[in-house]
Motif scaffolding. Sequence first.
Motif, PDB file in Angstrom:
ATOM      1  N   UNK A 177       0.830  -1.210   0.000  1.00  0.00           N
ATOM      2  CA  UNK A 177       0.000   0.000   0.000  1.00  0.00           C
ATOM      3  C   UNK A 177       0.867   1.263   0.000  1.00  0.00           C
ATOM      4  N   UNK A 178       2.159   1.127   0.338  1.00  0.00           N
ATOM      5  CA  UNK A 178       3.086   2.254   0.477  1.00  0.00           C
ATOM      6  C   UNK A 178       3.380   2.905  -0.886  1.00  0.00           C
ATOM      7  N   UNK A 179       3.559   4.244  -0.927  1.00  0.00           N
ATOM      8  CA  UNK A 179       3.834   4.915  -2.210  1.00  0.00           C
ATOM      9  C   UNK A 179       5.293   4.788  -2.632  1.00  0.00           C
ATOM     10  N   UNK A 180       5.675   3.638  -3.131  1.00  0.00           N
ATOM     11  CA  UNK A 180       7.076   3.373  -3.462  1.00  0.00           C
ATOM     12  C   UNK A 180       7.189   2.844  -4.888  1.00  0.00           C
ATOM     13  N   UNK A 181       8.319   3.117  -5.497  1.00  0.00           N
ATOM     14  CA  UNK A 181       8.618   2.572  -6.825  1.00  0.00           C
ATOM     15  C   UNK A 181      10.131   2.590  -6.983  1.00  0.00           C
ATOM     16  N   UNK A 182      10.681   1.740  -7.851  1.00  0.00           N
ATOM     17  CA  UNK A 182      12.131   1.766  -8.018  1.00  0.00           C
ATOM     18  C   UNK A 182      12.600   3.083  -8.662  1.00  0.00           C
TER      19      UNK A 182
ATOM     20  N   UNK B 250      19.338   0.677  -8.411  1.00  0.00           N
ATOM     21  CA  UNK B 250      17.908   0.853  -8.160  1.00  0.00           C
ATOM     22  C   UNK B 250      17.701   1.017  -6.664  1.00  0.00           C
ATOM     23  N   UNK B 251      16.788   1.916  -6.326  1.00  0.00           N
ATOM     24  CA  UNK B 251      16.533   2.272  -4.935  1.00  0.00           C
ATOM     25  C   UNK B 251      15.012   2.310  -4.748  1.00  0.00           C
ATOM     26  N   UNK B 252      14.484   1.551  -3.809  1.00  0.00           N
ATOM     27  CA  UNK B 252      13.033   1.477  -3.595  1.00  0.00           C
ATOM     28  C   UNK B 252      12.550   2.708  -2.854  1.00  0.00           C
ATOM     29  N   UNK B 253      12.282   3.782  -3.591  1.00  0.00           N
ATOM     30  CA  UNK B 253      12.077   5.082  -2.963  1.00  0.00           C
ATOM     31  C   UNK B 253      10.666   5.625  -3.038  1.00  0.00           C
ATOM     32  N   UNK B 254      10.355   6.479  -2.056  1.00  0.00           N
ATOM     33  CA  UNK B 254       9.191   7.359  -2.128  1.00  0.00           C
ATOM     34  C   UNK B 254       9.544   8.508  -3.070  1.00  0.00           C
ATOM     35  N   UNK B 255       8.602   9.426  -3.230  1.00  0.00           N
ATOM     36  CA  UNK B 255       8.900  10.664  -3.946  1.00  0.00           C
ATOM     37  C   UNK B 255       9.983  11.421  -3.178  1.00  0.00           C
TER      38      UNK B 255
ATOM     39  N   UNK C 298      10.269   2.881  11.316  1.00  0.00           N
ATOM     40  CA  UNK C 298      10.128   1.591  12.005  1.00  0.00           C
ATOM     41  C   UNK C 298      10.583   0.389  11.178  1.00  0.00           C
ATOM     42  N   UNK C 299      10.586   0.516   9.834  1.00  0.00           N
ATOM     43  CA  UNK C 299      11.133  -0.585   9.038  1.00  0.00           C
ATOM     44  C   UNK C 299      12.633  -0.398   8.820  1.00  0.00           C
ATOM     45  N   UNK C 300      13.116   0.811   9.195  1.00  0.00           N
ATOM     46  CA  UNK C 300      14.540   1.154   9.146  1.00  0.00           C
ATOM     47  C   UNK C 300      15.053   1.119   7.705  1.00  0.00           C
ATOM     48  N   UNK C 301      16.207   0.541   7.441  1.00  0.00           N
ATOM     49  CA  UNK C 301      16.710   0.480   6.069  1.00  0.00           C
ATOM     50  C   UNK C 301      17.330   1.794   5.615  1.00  0.00           C
ATOM     51  N   UNK C 302      17.438   1.925   4.286  1.00  0.00           N
ATOM     52  CA  UNK C 302      18.226   3.010   3.706  1.00  0.00           C
ATOM     53  C   UNK C 302      17.373   4.220   3.317  1.00  0.00           C
ATOM     54  N   UNK C 303      18.002   5.381   3.334  1.00  0.00           N
ATOM     55  CA  UNK C 303      17.460   6.591   2.709  1.00  0.00           C
ATOM     56  C   UNK C 303      18.531   7.108   1.750  1.00  0.00           C
ATOM     57  N   UNK C 304      18.088   7.854   0.742  1.00  0.00           N
ATOM     58  CA  UNK C 304      19.027   8.388  -0.239  1.00  0.00           C
ATOM     59  C   UNK C 304      19.043   9.910  -0.146  1.00  0.00           C
ATOM     60  N   UNK C 305      20.235  10.453   0.091  1.00  0.00           N
ATOM     61  CA  UNK C 305      20.406  11.906   0.113  1.00  0.00           C
ATOM     62  C   UNK C 305      20.996  12.331  -1.234  1.00  0.00           C
ATOM     63  N   UNK C 306      20.245  13.156  -1.955  1.00  0.00           N
ATOM     64  CA  UNK C 306      20.715  13.664  -3.246  1.00  0.00           C
ATOM     65  C   UNK C 306      21.106  15.126  -3.032  1.00  0.00           C
ATOM     66  N   UNK C 307      22.385  15.346  -2.833  1.00  0.00           N
ATOM     67  CA  UNK C 307      22.865  16.704  -2.563  1.00  0.00           C
ATOM     68  C   UNK C 307      22.885  17.510  -3.853  1.00  0.00           C
TER      69      UNK C 307
ATOM     70  N   UNK D 278      13.179   9.029   1.000  1.00  0.00           N
ATOM     71  CA  UNK D 278      12.972   7.943   1.964  1.00  0.00           C
ATOM     72  C   UNK D 278      12.682   6.654   1.186  1.00  0.00           C
ATOM     73  N   UNK D 279      12.894   5.516   1.816  1.00  0.00           N
ATOM     74  CA  UNK D 279      12.662   4.260   1.093  1.00  0.00           C
ATOM     75  C   UNK D 279      11.479   3.505   1.684  1.00  0.00           C
ATOM     76  N   UNK D 280      11.187   2.364   1.068  1.00  0.00           N
ATOM     77  CA  UNK D 280      10.162   1.456   1.579  1.00  0.00           C
ATOM     78  C   UNK D 280      10.588   0.895   2.938  1.00  0.00           C
ATOM     79  N   UNK D 281      11.902   0.878   3.195  1.00  0.00           N
ATOM     80  CA  UNK D 281      12.427   0.355   4.455  1.00  0.00           C
ATOM     81  C   UNK D 281      12.984  -1.049   4.274  1.00  0.00           C
ATOM     82  N   UNK D 282      12.102  -2.003   3.953  1.00  0.00           N
ATOM     83  CA  UNK D 282      12.532  -3.393   3.797  1.00  0.00           C
ATOM     84  C   UNK D 282      13.001  -3.618   2.362  1.00  0.00           C
TER      85      UNK D 282
END
Lengths: 94, 421
Positions: free
Chosen positions: B171-176, B267-272, B304-313, B398-402
């Motif tokens: 249900x989460x708003x995520x896409x590669x 590829x990174x499972x990211x939100x907007x 709460x699912x932790x995992x990675x986030x991507x910082x685009x400087x 932010x990512x999906x977490x898992x």
Amino acid sequence: MVVRIVDPSGSEPPTQRLDTTPRPASLAGARIAVLNNGKPNAEHVVRRLAGHLAERFGTQEPEGAEKPNSSRPFEAEVLDRFRNFDAAVVGVGD
Amino acid sequence: MIATDSFLPLARAVARQQGLESMAVVTIPHPIGGVEPEQLDDMLAAAVDRVAAALLSSPEEVETVPAPAVHDAPGDVLEFLAFAEERRWSDGLPSVPPTEELVERAVAATGRDAGHLVGLVPPSNRGASVGAIAANAVMAGCPPELTPVVVAAVEAALEPRFNLQALTTTTHPVTPLVVVHGPVAERLGFNGGPNAFGQGNRANAGVGRALRLVLQNVGEARPGETDRATHGTPGKYAYCIAENAAGSPFETFHAARGGGPGGAVTVFGGEAPHNINDHGSTDAAGILNTIAGTLASLGSNNLYLRGQLLLVLGPEHAEVLAREGYDRRRIQEALHAHPRARISLAGVSEGNFDRYRRTAPHVFADVPDDGVVPMLDGPESLLVMVAGGPGKHSMLVPSFGTTEAVTVDVSPGPARGAADG
């Protein structure tokens, strides 16, 4: 005009159809596994349903397992515990 | 299997995927979450007869008819679009007919055989051959030379640690998000500069869209059915950027990800992406403070699912950081340890806190109700890259977490005489 195009949907899934064991004629005395998908209230839903099955249909007390993270599949060794059960109740939903 | 009624198509797809196409499914009204458990009891008592009947029922045989490999389709533009939509090969935008000739040229650019199987795409588990990927790349508007990039992106998304099954059905708003880096980015004209996340570049748009079409047409990730996204995200049309290597004052993302000499995709499972606006700071401490504050978000899966986030400087923020001696590692360490990159549990509801404790006990188990927790499990949970053009903005994805970011080299294709991977 007609154009010849390549189907973009890929090949059929190679998944082997699994054979299921013959269904029991009755649930009386059946061993039921209840698997909770880790979503809020899922434990309540599968436990309550299994409780009704025990009460009304005479199944054994159900045994269960929970996914600690709903975004991951069950570990194979968890599922192995239920290999010889008569039936399992699992859930998909939110 | 019990399914809440909105999830029935996904329940059927998962059963089919596991080789139990005819599995008995009992539906109950959606949702079961967001209410007190006792409120579900009458509905559950009413469902139990159907559950008992399902447990005793014998599965029926299901016949499936394989789709033909080629079709005669209308050549008229509007008629072709209707033809594609009827078969559900549509993301809503017009597509290019994947004629045998165009697909052949796209396949040839990869240096692989059309029949080479890259992997199985969930939730359908249909096979993504190079030919099928090429057909989707053509539909997305990719010229042939972009096809190897699409193949690499599909290969990366199918790595088990990426967790595509969950990403496409959640249900989460995520896409590669596809990040293109290394020499291939410049060679094929990808945009890592101004408006990198936006419109206007054929390579970014084509590759991002082609990957989505593979997920939809091969994986059968269908909105409202197997793709259970509550809202989705605009990136589900196309989500692809390049690294701005020239604007990176420290080691490139390409080098940090171990990309090969020709170039690679991650590829990174990211939100907007979420904006990090900092026009005011003139030093590293100020910019890090703003980034850390943006990292700390109650609404993100990462809490709460932790995992990675991507910082685009953005290059200008990166430049200020680098001037004071910050490289990637120091930026990661500073943000991991930053007091602003923490969440106060005073703002977390009791129900959520209970769920967080069960999902991430290593973070939440021993923290008092009014304590604080870090957003990042470690410095390496934050991936850092440079992209974008002039301006005082950076982006946080932010990512999906898992899920874990996956990097795959882009095969150079036949023109350079490279061997098929």
